[in-house]
Design a protein around this motif. Structure first.
Motif: not given
Length: 477
Positions: A175, A178, A309
């Motif tokens: 995460k 991303s 994600v």
């Protein structure tokens, strides 16, 4: 001595503040684990999916303001938690502090509502994971994928606390990477290095104020603050991990400070990028604002990337939720508020009976989403965010009373390995903002059912504790 008896004897030993075991649990978590657990607990679907709705309601500047206030509130609460957790490193800490500094009935209630909040979250996360996999494999049943992820998350928690922490480290890591990539690519698009659909020049930051600072007025900023506060819930997991953390006096404060700055950069940075590249009128809940930006830039497979994600965020939440609910049961048992059977641990320091019970609770929540979605499941899920804010209120009150107790005993703040700065301003402001979030839930009609459900659950918890105490006194008499 049998292994079960040995475990019970070990579990009955007092908690230690050093690097040893904490009443049968093992201190295996390091600073990197704590930071990712705190980040992973917060960065979830609230940012990846719901942030677009917030921008649509409050406008770009209003959303940035709401998230800035939310981040500040969380930081002040975490400073309070840091002082308590380093002075008294207890697993399931905040309910133990509530029992000591407010009252045992409050301690019991806080533990139960926090357990129920994560139990409801488990049901929703496992459901969502199956639905996401169905997008990639439309011919397969969603329940089969949900079952697979249930086994995976249970196994990670059952092996050892370190396996849970390592899994959470990597889930959260995906995460974080991303978001960093999103902010970096977005900034390049903002200054014109990367072309973006709809613009023949660098868009810059003109979208932030193109229709005024608060295009829908200032009132929506208040209405979204409660949603933003719920989006920041999860950092309090640091308190749950205190009893299984190596050198909590050093590692917990370090994780708190690092987490705050990263959260502020990640959340506010993402909001700035979204608002600069997407007109606020186009942001909403129909499509993730991350996907909208990636599509406008022309990134291939933007939808699939974000689905991956979001799936990671869901599994991270399920992993943390099972851990948190398990430790709440263990802590209640350790405090002798529920039967002592839940305090038993394996040789790897995992409270397996508590873990199985928490997983059964999550499965019942999952079942209730099908059989009683309009009553039980709605109450669990809608009141979950509010339960976290109540924990924040409790932490601020406990820190104030802890300091007052130290003052009465003639003890100095210098005795603490970590102390809340600018006392009592920080805990009072944390208390004010957290209570304000609860008040906003009563003011706005869309949030009111959450408050009503939570008040009912709290009343039931206090009633159960009262009956339990009365029965116990009569037995002793």
């Amino acid at each position: 001595m049998t292994s079960a008896s040995k475990t019970e004897t070990q579990s009955a030993q007092p908690a230690h503040a050093d690097g040893g075991e904490h009443a049968g649990l093992q201190r295996k978590m390091e600073t990197r684990h704590l930071m990712m657990i705190a980040l992973g607990g917060v960065i979830g679907t609230g940012l990846f999916l719901s942030s677009g709705y917030t921008i649509h309601q409050a406008g770009p500047i209003g959303t940035i303001l709401a998230y800035a206030v939310g981040a500040l509130n969380v930081y002040m609460v975490m400073l309070c938690l840091g002082e308590l957790a380093t002075a008294m490193p207890q697993t399931g800490s905040f309910h133990v502090y509530a029992g000591r500094f407010i009252g045992p009935g409050t301690g019991f209630t806080v533990a139960i509502i926090y357990f129920l909040a994560w139990m409801g979250a488990l049901g929703s996360e496992f459901t969502a994971s199956g639905l996401i996999m169905q997008k990639w494999f439309p011919g397969t049943p969603a329940w089969a994928w949900s079952a697979l992820f249930i086994v995976l998350i249970f196994t990670l928690n059952a092996l050892s606390v370190r396996s849970f922490a390592e899994a959470e480290f990597w889930f959260a890591g995906i995460k974080v990477v991303s978001i960093i990539a999103f902010i970096a690519i977005g900034l390049l698009a903002i200054i014109g290095v990367i072309p973006i659909v709809g613009y023949s020049h660098a868009p810059g930051l003109t979208n932030l104020v193109k229709d005024g600072v608060f295009p829908n007025g200032f009132a929506p900023v208040f209405s979204t603050m409660s949603t933003v506060a719920f989006a920041f819930s999860g950092t309090e997991l640091l308190g749950v991990t205190a009893g299984e953390t190596k050198d909590p006096g050093e590692n917990i404060p370090k994780a708190i400070h690092t987490t705050f700055w990263r959260l502020a950069i990640f959340f506010i940075g993402s909001i700035v990028v979204m608002s600069a590249l997407i007109p606020w009128q186009d942001a909403g809940v129909d499509k993730s604002p991350f996907v909208l930006v990636f599509d406008a830039i022309g990134l291939p497979f933007a939808g699939d990337i974000m689905n991956f994600v979001v799936l990671t965020a869901i599994l991270s939440a399920a992993n943390s939720g099972l851990y948190a609910s398990t430790r709440m049961l263990w802590s209640l048992s350790n405090e002798r508020m529920i039967p002592r059977i839940f305090v038993r641990t394996t040789k790897h320091g995992v409270p397996l009976i508590a873990l199985c019970t928490a997983m059964i609770g999550g499965l019942l929540a999952l079942l209730s989403s099908v059989t009683a979605a309009s009553v039980i499941y709605l109450a669990l899920v809608s009141s979950a965010g509010l339960a976290i804010v109540i924990v924040w209120v409790v932490l601020a009150v406990c820190e104030i009373r802890f300091r007052l107790e130290m003052k009465r005993e003639g003890r100095s703040v210098s005795e603490l390995s970590f102390h809340t700065p600018a006392w009592p301003i920080v805990p009072i402001m944390a208390l004010f903002l957290s209570v304000g979030t609860i008040v906003l839930s009563a003011v706005y009609e869309s949030m009111r059912p959450s408050l009503i459900y939570m008040l009912i659950i709290i009343a039931i918890c206090y009633a159960v504790y009262g009956v339990k105490t009365l029965v116990s006194r009569r037995r002793n008499a």
